[in-house]
Enzyme design. Sequence first.
Site, PDB file in Angstrom:
ATOM      1  N   TYR A  12      40.194  41.932  49.864  1.00 17.83           N
ATOM      2  CA  TYR A  12      41.467  42.655  49.675  1.00 17.83           C
ATOM      3  C   TYR A  12      42.635  41.698  49.418  1.00 17.83           C
ATOM      4  O   TYR A  12      43.245  41.707  48.335  1.00 17.83           O
ATOM      5  CB  TYR A  12      41.694  43.514  50.927  1.00 17.83           C
ATOM      6  CG  TYR A  12      43.012  44.238  51.018  1.00 17.83           C
ATOM      7  CD1 TYR A  12      43.579  44.868  49.920  1.00 17.83           C
ATOM      8  CD2 TYR A  12      43.696  44.318  52.247  1.00 17.83           C
ATOM      9  CE1 TYR A  12      44.784  45.550  50.028  1.00 17.83           C
ATOM     10  CE2 TYR A  12      44.891  45.001  52.368  1.00 17.83           C
ATOM     11  CZ  TYR A  12      45.434  45.609  51.249  1.00 17.83           C
ATOM     12  OH  TYR A  12      46.628  46.277  51.361  1.00 17.83           O
ATOM     13  N   ASP A  32      32.578  33.777  47.550  1.00 11.44           N
ATOM     14  CA  ASP A  32      32.547  35.037  48.320  1.00 11.44           C
ATOM     15  C   ASP A  32      31.107  35.517  48.360  1.00 11.44           C
ATOM     16  O   ASP A  32      30.434  35.537  47.322  1.00 11.44           O
ATOM     17  CB  ASP A  32      33.464  36.081  47.651  1.00 11.44           C
ATOM     18  CG  ASP A  32      33.789  37.238  48.569  1.00 11.44           C
ATOM     19  OD1 ASP A  32      32.853  37.847  49.112  1.00 11.44           O
ATOM     20  OD2 ASP A  32      34.978  37.542  48.746  1.00 11.44           O
ATOM     21  N   ASN A  36      31.788  41.971  52.223  1.00 11.22           N
ATOM     22  CA  ASN A  36      32.745  43.079  52.361  1.00 11.22           C
ATOM     23  C   ASN A  36      33.540  43.269  51.066  1.00 11.22           C
ATOM     24  O   ASN A  36      34.728  43.574  51.095  1.00 11.22           O
ATOM     25  CB  ASN A  36      33.696  42.819  53.538  1.00 11.22           C
ATOM     26  CG  ASN A  36      34.380  44.094  54.005  1.00 11.22           C
ATOM     27  OD1 ASN A  36      33.768  45.167  53.994  1.00 11.22           O
ATOM     28  ND2 ASN A  36      35.638  43.998  54.375  1.00 11.22           N
ATOM     29  N   ASP A  59      27.395  31.904  50.894  1.00 14.43           N
ATOM     30  CA  ASP A  59      27.787  32.208  52.265  1.00 14.43           C
ATOM     31  C   ASP A  59      28.332  30.917  52.886  1.00 14.43           C
ATOM     32  O   ASP A  59      27.622  29.905  52.927  1.00 14.43           O
ATOM     33  CB  ASP A  59      26.551  32.714  53.037  1.00 14.43           C
ATOM     34  CG  ASP A  59      26.935  33.242  54.407  1.00 14.43           C
ATOM     35  OD1 ASP A  59      27.876  32.692  55.028  1.00 14.43           O
ATOM     36  OD2 ASP A  59      26.289  34.198  54.869  1.00 14.43           O
ATOM     37  N   SER A 125      46.634  35.824  61.879  1.00 11.72           N
ATOM     38  CA  SER A 125      47.006  37.208  62.137  1.00 11.72           C
ATOM     39  C   SER A 125      47.993  37.255  63.291  1.00 11.72           C
ATOM     40  O   SER A 125      47.970  36.390  64.179  1.00 11.72           O
ATOM     41  CB  SER A 125      45.726  37.959  62.513  1.00 11.72           C
ATOM     42  OG  SER A 125      46.024  39.141  63.195  1.00 11.72           O
ATOM     43  N   TYR A 150      37.702  39.106  67.746  1.00 17.88           N
ATOM     44  CA  TYR A 150      38.284  38.800  66.431  1.00 17.88           C
ATOM     45  C   TYR A 150      39.568  37.984  66.599  1.00 17.88           C
ATOM     46  O   TYR A 150      39.750  36.934  65.974  1.00 17.88           O
ATOM     47  CB  TYR A 150      38.588  40.111  65.679  1.00 17.88           C
ATOM     48  CG  TYR A 150      39.501  39.925  64.475  1.00 17.88           C
ATOM     49  CD1 TYR A 150      39.012  39.368  63.297  1.00 17.88           C
ATOM     50  CD2 TYR A 150      40.851  40.271  64.525  1.00 17.88           C
ATOM     51  CE1 TYR A 150      39.847  39.173  62.202  1.00 17.88           C
ATOM     52  CE2 TYR A 150      41.682  40.084  63.442  1.00 17.88           C
ATOM     53  CZ  TYR A 150      41.184  39.531  62.276  1.00 17.88           C
ATOM     54  OH  TYR A 150      42.010  39.339  61.196  1.00 17.88           O
ATOM     55  N   LYS A 154      40.773  33.895  65.634  1.00 17.04           N
ATOM     56  CA  LYS A 154      41.984  33.441  64.913  1.00 17.04           C
ATOM     57  C   LYS A 154      42.722  32.375  65.741  1.00 17.04           C
ATOM     58  O   LYS A 154      43.174  31.369  65.193  1.00 17.04           O
ATOM     59  CB  LYS A 154      42.918  34.624  64.611  1.00 17.04           C
ATOM     60  CG  LYS A 154      42.365  35.612  63.596  1.00 17.04           C
ATOM     61  CD  LYS A 154      42.142  34.992  62.234  1.00 17.04           C
ATOM     62  CE  LYS A 154      41.535  35.942  61.235  1.00 17.04           C
ATOM     63  NZ  LYS A 154      41.028  35.301  60.013  1.00 17.04           N
ATOM     64  N   TYR A 178      49.559  37.058  59.335  1.00 20.29           N
ATOM     65  CA  TYR A 178      49.899  38.325  58.679  1.00 20.29           C
ATOM     66  C   TYR A 178      50.163  39.396  59.731  1.00 20.29           C
ATOM     67  O   TYR A 178      49.457  39.487  60.722  1.00 20.29           O
ATOM     68  CB  TYR A 178      48.748  38.853  57.818  1.00 20.29           C
ATOM     69  CG  TYR A 178      48.048  37.883  56.898  1.00 20.29           C
ATOM     70  CD1 TYR A 178      48.664  36.734  56.403  1.00 20.29           C
ATOM     71  CD2 TYR A 178      46.743  38.146  56.495  1.00 20.29           C
ATOM     72  CE1 TYR A 178      47.990  35.875  55.550  1.00 20.29           C
ATOM     73  CE2 TYR A 178      46.065  37.294  55.643  1.00 20.29           C
ATOM     74  CZ  TYR A 178      46.691  36.155  55.184  1.00 20.29           C
ATOM     75  OH  TYR A 178      46.007  35.318  54.348  1.00 20.29           O
ATOM     76  N   ARG A 296      44.203  55.053  71.037  1.00 20.45           N
ATOM     77  CA  ARG A 296      42.990  54.270  70.768  1.00 20.45           C
ATOM     78  C   ARG A 296      42.969  53.098  71.751  1.00 20.45           C
ATOM     79  O   ARG A 296      43.987  52.400  71.899  1.00 20.45           O
ATOM     80  CB  ARG A 296      43.036  53.766  69.318  1.00 20.45           C
ATOM     81  CG  ARG A 296      41.825  52.995  68.882  1.00 20.45           C
ATOM     82  CD  ARG A 296      41.832  52.738  67.370  1.00 20.45           C
ATOM     83  NE  ARG A 296      42.896  51.852  66.934  1.00 20.45           N
ATOM     84  CZ  ARG A 296      43.072  51.428  65.677  1.00 20.45           C
ATOM     85  NH1 ARG A 296      42.242  51.854  64.727  1.00 20.45           N
ATOM     86  NH2 ARG A 296      44.058  50.626  65.366  1.00 20.45           N
TER      87      ARG A 296
END
Length: 342
Positions: A12, A32, A36, A59, A125, A150, A154, A178, A296
């Site tokens: 993305y 890549d 995904n 990979d 992130s 996750y 980072k 981000y 959530r």
Amino acid sequence: MKDILVTGGLGYIGSHTVVQLIEKNYNVTIVDNLSNSKIFILDNIEKITGKRPHYFNIDLTDYNKINSCFSKNKFDGVIHFAALKSVSESVNHPDKYYHNNLNSLLNLLRCMKENDIKNIIFSSSCTVYGQPDKLPVSEKSPFKEAESPYARTKQMSENIIEDFTNSISYLSAISLRYFNPVGAHHSGLIGELPLGTPDNLVPYITQTAAGIRQELKIFGDDYNTHDGTAIRDYIHVEDLAEAHITALQRMIENKMKSKYEYYNIGTGVGYSVLDVVKSFENVNKLKLNYSFSERRSGDIEKMFSDCTISNKKLGWNSKNGLDEMMSSAWKWEKNISKFLKG
Ligand code: NAD
Ligand code: UFG
């Protein structure tokens, strides 16, 4: 012409950055493994720019394969997007996240060291801040307890990169933290491609509008915010891509003040889930099916950035507002099925 290796360049954020790199006359090589992403993105990058970047299906956890790519090319810099990114999946499969995200980074840094490559930009992130004590969150805020494996990858990745810059005299690095990237390229040819049920708000909204999902569930209406729904700092993916170009220029032109720098990349404005839904409905003249449900687990109430430092030091500012994010996301959603059918 400068040569740049973009890992995860069919994903993305990577694909939008590749487009801007080509438009700025960089020579781009993508690595890549399509875990995904889909190969039609490469065709669409070519449709937008008129150029087809070099592409290797490798990979990054395979050291020998990635090293062979370095021995064939002399890169001026690396932009490292490739990683797994689902917060919820990382909670259930931490092994997968530590293996993929950390081994990819270590292999890449080892190849850079062995081939004297000087510059790396890393996709970090705002999750590195955990639950911050005060908002907006600036780069001066400390890393708090990570909320997921996750997020921990980072934090660990940033620490690893900093250690490498301390030990290798010629290595410089920039981590870009981000906030919430959304929206798609204005052409409608590339965008976010969730494979399976989306975790994230905006792809869930667009898939609901497209009839792929029945209704959006808004997680929580009792937060301490103006309308009870949670607040995030949404940033248009084209603005985010541009931040990579500015960071790369800063590195290549030797303008960095220290060997390791890190910047928040957001808009500085927080919008609630309902603000996002209303903007989507207004700008696209649609009605969205939605209902409220439980919070959530693991979600925080509010997160938005202080981008004063990135605005000043990188000379970068976001340009697009929420309406542009929502109109481009919808334009892309309407094209996805056509591209997937091929
Ligand atoms: P994405 O999944 O769309 O793109 C990542 C790409 O990397 C995919 O094309 C995937 O096939 C590839 N990849 C993954 N592991 C690989 C491996 N071992 N070898 C080779 N290729 C591999 O994700 P994105 O949204 O574009 O995110 C890019 C980066 O930005 C990631 O590091 C992510 O953690 C980070 N980030 C994303 C967000 C977000 O909300 N999208 C927010 C903050 C940070
Ligand atoms: N939300 C809903 N319904 C949904 C999906 C999301 O109400 O179906 C709400 C969430 O509860 C949250 C907001 O929309 O309040 C945003 O949720 P996202 O899942 O889109 O984004 P997050 O802020 O939870 O996390 C995202 C990425 C992380 C990344 C983080 C910061 O998933 O990978 O932004 O960049 F680290």
